[in-house]
Design a protein around this motif. Structure first.
Motif, PDB file in Angstrom:
ATOM      1  N   ASP A   1       5.626   4.403 -12.580  1.00  0.00           N
ATOM      2  CA  ASP A   1       5.037   5.071 -11.422  1.00  0.00           C
ATOM      3  C   ASP A   1       4.006   4.139 -10.787  1.00  0.00           C
ATOM      4  OD1 ASP A   1       3.681   6.671  -9.610  1.00  0.00           O
ATOM      5  OD2 ASP A   1       3.199   8.246 -11.062  1.00  0.00           O
ATOM      6  N   PRO A   2       4.145   3.829  -9.494  1.00  0.00           N
ATOM      7  CA  PRO A   2       3.192   2.936  -8.839  1.00  0.00           C
ATOM      8  C   PRO A   2       1.741   3.426  -8.891  1.00  0.00           C
ATOM      9  CG  PRO A   2       5.135   3.195  -7.475  1.00  0.00           C
ATOM     10  CD  PRO A   2       5.251   4.181  -8.612  1.00  0.00           C
ATOM     11  N   ASP A   3       1.548   4.725  -9.089  1.00  0.00           N
ATOM     12  CA  ASP A   3       0.183   5.240  -9.196  1.00  0.00           C
ATOM     13  C   ASP A   3      -0.438   4.948 -10.564  1.00  0.00           C
ATOM     14  OD1 ASP A   3       0.209   6.245  -6.603  1.00  0.00           O
ATOM     15  OD2 ASP A   3       0.985   8.196  -7.247  1.00  0.00           O
ATOM     16  N   SER A   4       0.398   4.537 -11.517  1.00  0.00           N
ATOM     17  CA  SER A   4      -0.112   4.317 -12.868  1.00  0.00           C
ATOM     18  C   SER A   4      -0.079   2.858 -13.307  1.00  0.00           C
ATOM     19  CB  SER A   4       0.692   5.147 -13.874  1.00  0.00           C
ATOM     20  OG  SER A   4       2.024   4.648 -13.964  1.00  0.00           O
ATOM     21  N   SER A   5       0.486   1.970 -12.488  1.00  0.00           N
ATOM     22  CA  SER A   5       0.668   0.585 -12.919  1.00  0.00           C
ATOM     23  C   SER A   5       0.535  -0.367 -11.733  1.00  0.00           C
ATOM     24  CB  SER A   5       2.042   0.414 -13.558  1.00  0.00           C
ATOM     25  OG  SER A   5       2.368  -0.948 -13.698  1.00  0.00           O
ATOM     26  N   TYR A   6      -0.319  -1.375 -11.894  1.00  0.00           N
ATOM     27  CA  TYR A   6      -0.475  -2.402 -10.862  1.00  0.00           C
ATOM     28  C   TYR A   6       0.836  -3.159 -10.661  1.00  0.00           C
ATOM     29  CZ  TYR A   6      -2.113  -6.653  -8.564  1.00  0.00           C
ATOM     30  OH  TYR A   6      -2.272  -7.706  -7.694  1.00  0.00           O
ATOM     31  N   VAL A   7       1.515  -3.493 -11.747  1.00  0.00           N
ATOM     32  CA  VAL A   7       2.802  -4.188 -11.649  1.00  0.00           C
ATOM     33  C   VAL A   7       3.800  -3.340 -10.865  1.00  0.00           C
ATOM     34  CG1 VAL A   7       4.780  -5.055 -12.972  1.00  0.00           C
ATOM     35  CG2 VAL A   7       2.453  -5.566 -13.734  1.00  0.00           C
ATOM     36  N   ALA A   8       3.862  -2.059 -11.159  1.00  0.00           N
ATOM     37  CA  ALA A   8       4.765  -1.166 -10.432  1.00  0.00           C
ATOM     38  C   ALA A   8       4.402  -1.105  -8.957  1.00  0.00           C
ATOM     39  CB  ALA A   8       4.742   0.228 -11.055  1.00  0.00           C
ATOM     40  N   GLN A   9       3.104  -1.094  -8.653  1.00  0.00           N
ATOM     41  CA  GLN A   9       2.671  -1.101  -7.251  1.00  0.00           C
ATOM     42  C   GLN A   9       3.193  -2.337  -6.531  1.00  0.00           C
ATOM     43  OE1 GLN A   9      -1.583  -0.852  -6.926  1.00  0.00           O
ATOM     44  NE2 GLN A   9      -1.672   1.205  -7.790  1.00  0.00           N
ATOM     45  N   LEU A  10       3.048  -3.491  -7.169  1.00  0.00           N
ATOM     46  CA  LEU A  10       3.528  -4.722  -6.545  1.00  0.00           C
ATOM     47  C   LEU A  10       5.032  -4.670  -6.313  1.00  0.00           C
ATOM     48  CD1 LEU A  10       1.462  -7.428  -8.460  1.00  0.00           C
ATOM     49  CD2 LEU A  10       1.242  -6.801  -6.052  1.00  0.00           C
ATOM     50  N   HIS A  11       5.792  -4.244  -7.317  1.00  0.00           N
ATOM     51  CA  HIS A  11       7.242  -4.173  -7.168  1.00  0.00           C
ATOM     52  C   HIS A  11       7.642  -3.145  -6.118  1.00  0.00           C
ATOM     53  CE1 HIS A  11       8.686  -7.016 -10.121  1.00  0.00           C
ATOM     54  NE2 HIS A  11       7.666  -6.654 -10.867  1.00  0.00           N
ATOM     55  N   HIS A  12       6.923  -2.060  -6.063  1.00  0.00           N
ATOM     56  CA  HIS A  12       7.202  -1.030  -5.075  1.00  0.00           C
ATOM     57  C   HIS A  12       6.996  -1.562  -3.649  1.00  0.00           C
ATOM     58  CE1 HIS A  12       7.610   3.046  -3.552  1.00  0.00           C
ATOM     59  NE2 HIS A  12       6.506   2.867  -2.854  1.00  0.00           N
TER      60      HIS A  12
END
Length: 110
Positions: free
Chosen positions: A19-30
């Motif tokens: 979840d992009p709200d829970s992970s910086y890496v996920a935010q970047l990939h999103h």
């Protein structure tokens, strides 16, 4: 050292789909590859500035910090493109025993 890169790459791979709200890496990939590339460029510039400071001040602590950020974001970039540090390390290993000048000249032919 290699184990650290492998562990970090595994964590980055795991968090790509979080979840992009829970992970910086996920935010970047999103946000996509362009955002990731912008972060790599930003961190590269900060690393260059830190190297200049280290040369002037004789203290590499800030340089080490910024280099860690650059390596991290480079690993995120590699993961976004479906690869990781193993291929980069294999390429570096391939270059052992090869003159840097010869290696550079071989790239010009590609």
């Amino acid at each position: 050292m290699t184990q650290t890169l492998q562990k970090l790459a595994a964590i980055i791979e795991e968090r790509k789909s979080a979840d992009p709200d829970s992970s910086y890496v996920a935010q970047l990939h999103h946000k996509g590859l362009d955002k990731i590339l912008a972060k790599v460029a930003e961190e590269a510039e900060e690393t260059i500035e830190a190297a200049r400071e280290a040369q002037q001040e004789g203290d590499t602590r800030h340089l080490v910090y910024e280099t860690a950020d650059l390596w991290f974001h480079t690993l995120v970039m590699l993961a976004s493109l479906g690869t990781g540090p193993d291929k980069v390390l294999a390429e570096l290993e391939r270059r052992f025993g090869v003159s840097g000048l010869d290696e550079k000249a071989s790239r010009a032919k590609r």
